[in-house]
Enzyme design. Structure first.
Site, PDB file in Angstrom:
ATOM      1  N   LYS A 134      -7.718  68.713  43.592  1.00  0.00           N
ATOM      2  CA  LYS A 134      -7.528  68.984  42.162  1.00  0.00           C
ATOM      3  C   LYS A 134      -8.208  70.276  41.745  1.00  0.00           C
ATOM      4  O   LYS A 134      -7.868  70.864  40.713  1.00  0.00           O
ATOM      5  CB  LYS A 134      -8.035  67.801  41.339  1.00  0.00           C
ATOM      6  CG  LYS A 134      -7.168  66.548  41.486  1.00  0.00           C
ATOM      7  CD  LYS A 134      -7.779  65.329  40.819  1.00  0.00           C
ATOM      8  CE  LYS A 134      -6.879  64.104  41.020  1.00  0.00           C
ATOM      9  NZ  LYS A 134      -7.494  62.855  40.508  1.00  0.00           N
TER      10      LYS A 134
ATOM     11  N   GLY B 118      -6.722  64.406  48.916  1.00  0.00           N
ATOM     12  CA  GLY B 118      -6.972  63.609  47.721  1.00  0.00           C
ATOM     13  C   GLY B 118      -7.514  64.471  46.587  1.00  0.00           C
ATOM     14  O   GLY B 118      -7.175  65.647  46.446  1.00  0.00           O
ATOM     15  N   SER B 119      -8.433  63.902  45.797  1.00  0.00           N
ATOM     16  CA  SER B 119      -8.839  64.534  44.532  1.00  0.00           C
ATOM     17  C   SER B 119      -9.633  65.817  44.683  1.00  0.00           C
ATOM     18  O   SER B 119      -9.771  66.568  43.708  1.00  0.00           O
ATOM     19  CB  SER B 119      -9.632  63.531  43.695  1.00  0.00           C
ATOM     20  OG  SER B 119      -8.794  62.473  43.278  1.00  0.00           O
ATOM     21  N   THR B 120     -10.202  66.107  45.856  1.00  0.00           N
ATOM     22  CA  THR B 120     -10.864  67.413  46.024  1.00  0.00           C
ATOM     23  C   THR B 120      -9.847  68.538  45.860  1.00  0.00           C
ATOM     24  O   THR B 120     -10.206  69.655  45.476  1.00  0.00           O
ATOM     25  CB  THR B 120     -11.554  67.536  47.394  1.00  0.00           C
ATOM     26  OG1 THR B 120     -10.639  67.129  48.417  1.00  0.00           O
ATOM     27  CG2 THR B 120     -12.803  66.659  47.454  1.00  0.00           C
TER      28      THR B 120
END
Length: 572
Positions: free
Chosen positions: A309, A305-307
């Site tokens: 990014k 997920g967003s980690t």
């Protein structure tokens, strides 16, 4: 008459010379056996007359970074019987059943078995062993032995691992460093007669065992306790399936703690507990034991997920396809080919800079920069950052990244990869890759093993681990540290903020497959101090009940850990 006498004389001569020839041959054979084969047959005779009993070597200790004992040994006994030496079988059987609590049928079968020596039970406590010895029964042997002992029971159970009945490591560090910890067994040699009965007037020969070496690891028992307490609290409060926490030094890869809650009791590793307790005695018991021992930090992959990014932003900065001042617009979604991919804020973030896009964890911003990088170059960065290789952590069973083939990455796949979906990595891979980005661009190897010491504490071997420079530029590393500090001080990671400390980090909320199951993984990755990272913390909460956003439930867990360990490590 004269002919008969001559015939008999000749016959006697033939017999005489025949006997003489046989005597010469036998004498020659005897001389040959005595002079040239004496040692060989003497050895065979000794083997037949001597009975061996092993003396187990004390296994080396596992010590934490401060010398705290995490694994040691407890003195126990092994009870055996020698059939030919037993004078009163019924008395022996009755005594062993009483003292060892074993079924009579099992004991009788072993006592009555014709063998050189038959083990009845190992890991018998010393008190019981002394009582058995006091009976003085012939043919019953009580030998010293060692059982692995873990002073903290379940602390770091999935990291330390445990040993089997033969004192050999089965999982975890016990298995990886088994050759250093094992030592060399000793031997007791006793002389017996033709019936196998020990000869009383000949003493035992004893070959002393050599204890194994000690293993010093980077784990700090206090930091491990802080992390386990935080994991347990989150597990209970959120009724989660499991909680994983990794604490490491991003500069050199030393792991200070690794938690995968719930843990299990290392002193009773074959006893199913918690949710697995219902499977005791079933055909699936071993399968559930394997699940109970499984370390999700290294053995399983997930969509980060967003980690992730952090990696996308680093690649974009390296590729120079984005600047900090650049403006974006988020209407709450973005259309890629025929797919409408939404932002977590469905009403949209509106106009925002790249810095604000990271603070807001805006999916359209990261999809845009991912498309600018392009599928082929993005795949190159996967290789450059080391994501397509295993980390080579010194724990068994590390899983590999699950990624599309280069030629199969279309625009939609590229878009979802950009914000951490449609591929899977392990938690330790994420922690290692981010460490390599924020430490100046050096790919490090995560590890626990530091050095091997003998029983006197003298270092006999220090371990070294591979590093690779140039993962990213120092400029990109510095920029990412700045951006991730803004996420905690001003953005979605603010629940990890601690007054007086500069902490960088990133939140994430990912959905497991199948999407229709509505099961989520909440996570937060943080590091401190932001300008010179000395400690990195990754928190992963699997399938929490109720609120499941990483910034809401995982970031506070990381904050609690930082509040404990930053003062403990004397980091300003």
């Amino acid at each position: 008459m004269e002919w008969n006498k001559t015939y008999h004389r000749r016959k006697i001569c033939v017999i005489f010379f025949g006997v003489l020839l046989c005597a010469v041959v036998l004498l020659g054979r005897l001389v040959y056996l005595m002079l040239f084969r004496g040692d060989y047959y003497s050895g065979l005779a000794t083997d037949l007359q001597q009975r061996e009993r092993k003396i187990k070597a004390a296994r080396g200790k596992i010590l934490d970074a401060n010398g705290e004992v995490l694994a040691s040994n407890k003195s126990v006994c092994t009870i055996s019987v020698i059939h030919n030496q037993i004078k009163d079988p019924e008395a022996v059987i009755s005594m062993l059943v009483k003292e060892l609590g074993l079924p009579e049928e099992k004991v009788r079968k072993r006592v009555e078995k014709y063998s050189s020596i038959e083990k009845i039970k190992s890991n018998v406590d010393k008190e019981t062993g002394n009582r058995i010895l006091a009976y003085g029964y012939a043919g019953v042997k009580v030998d010293e032995d060692y059982k692995r002992d873990y002073p903290y029971d379940d602390l770091a159970s999935k990291v330390l691992g445990f040993t089997g009945g033969d004192n050999q490591g089965i999982i975890g560090l016990e298995a990886v460093y088994d050759s250093y910890l094992q030592g060399s067994d000793g031997m007791i040699l006793t002389t017996t007669d033709a019936r196998g009965v020990e000869v009383n007037n000949i003493g035992e020969e004893r070959v002393e065992p050599i204890a194994g070496n000690n293993l010093r690891i980077s784990m700090d028992a206090n930091i491990q306790m802080f992390a386990e307490q935080a994991a347990e609290k989150a597990y209970i409060q959120k009724e989660a399936d499991s909680v994983s926490i990794i604490v490491m030094n991003p500069q050199n890869g030393e792991l200070m703690a690794m938690v995968d809650y719930p843990e299990f009791n290392l002193n009773e590793p074959f006893v199913l507990t918690g949710e697995y307790e219902q499977y005791v005695g079933t055909e699936e018991e071993q399968d559930y034991l394997n699940q109970m021992w499984r370390n999700h930090c290294i053995n399983d992959t997930y969509e980060p997920g967003s980690t992730f990014k952090i990696i996308t932003a680093s690649a974009a900065l390296e590729e120079k396809v984005v600047s900090l001042e650049e403006s974006f617009y988020c209407p709450g979604y973005i259309v890629v080919e025929d797919r409408r991919i939404r932002c977590h804020k469905t009403t949209g973030h509106g106009a925002e800079s790249f810095v604000e896009g990271i603070e807001n964890s805006c999916n359209p911003v990261f999809i845009n920069i991912g498309l600018r990088i392009g599928a082929d170059r993005f795949y190159d960065y996967f290789e450059q950052f080391g994501l397509l290789e295993k980390t080579h952590i010194d724990l068994p069973g590390e899983a590999a990244t699950i990624m599309h083939k280069r030629e199969n990455i279309g625009l939609v796949e590229l878009a979802t990869i950009s914000f951490g979906q449609s591929f899977q990595i392990t938690p330790i891979q994420l922690a290692t890759t981010v460490s390599s980005i924020i430490n100046g661009g050096t790919r490090i190897t995560p590890h626990f093993g530091v050095q091997v010491e003998d029983t006197d504490g003298t270092v006999t071997e220090s371990f070294t681990y591979d590093t690779r420079e140039g993962v990213c530029s120092e400029e990109t590393s510095e920029t990412m540290r700045y951006l991730l500090e803004k996420v905690v001080s001003e953005g979605g990671g603010n629940k990890a903020y601690i007054e007086g400390y500069e902490i960088g980090g990133k939140t994430a909320t990912s959905q497991t497959l199948p999407r229709s199951a509505n099961r989520y993984i909440s996570s937060f990755l943080g590091f401190a101090p932001a300008d010179d990272p000395q400690v990195l913390v990754l928190v992963i909460i699997r399938n929490p009940s109720g609120v499941y956003y990483g910034g809401t439930i995982a970031a506070p867990v990381a904050k609690e850990i930082f509040e404990n360990i930053l003062p403990y490590l004397e980091l300003k």
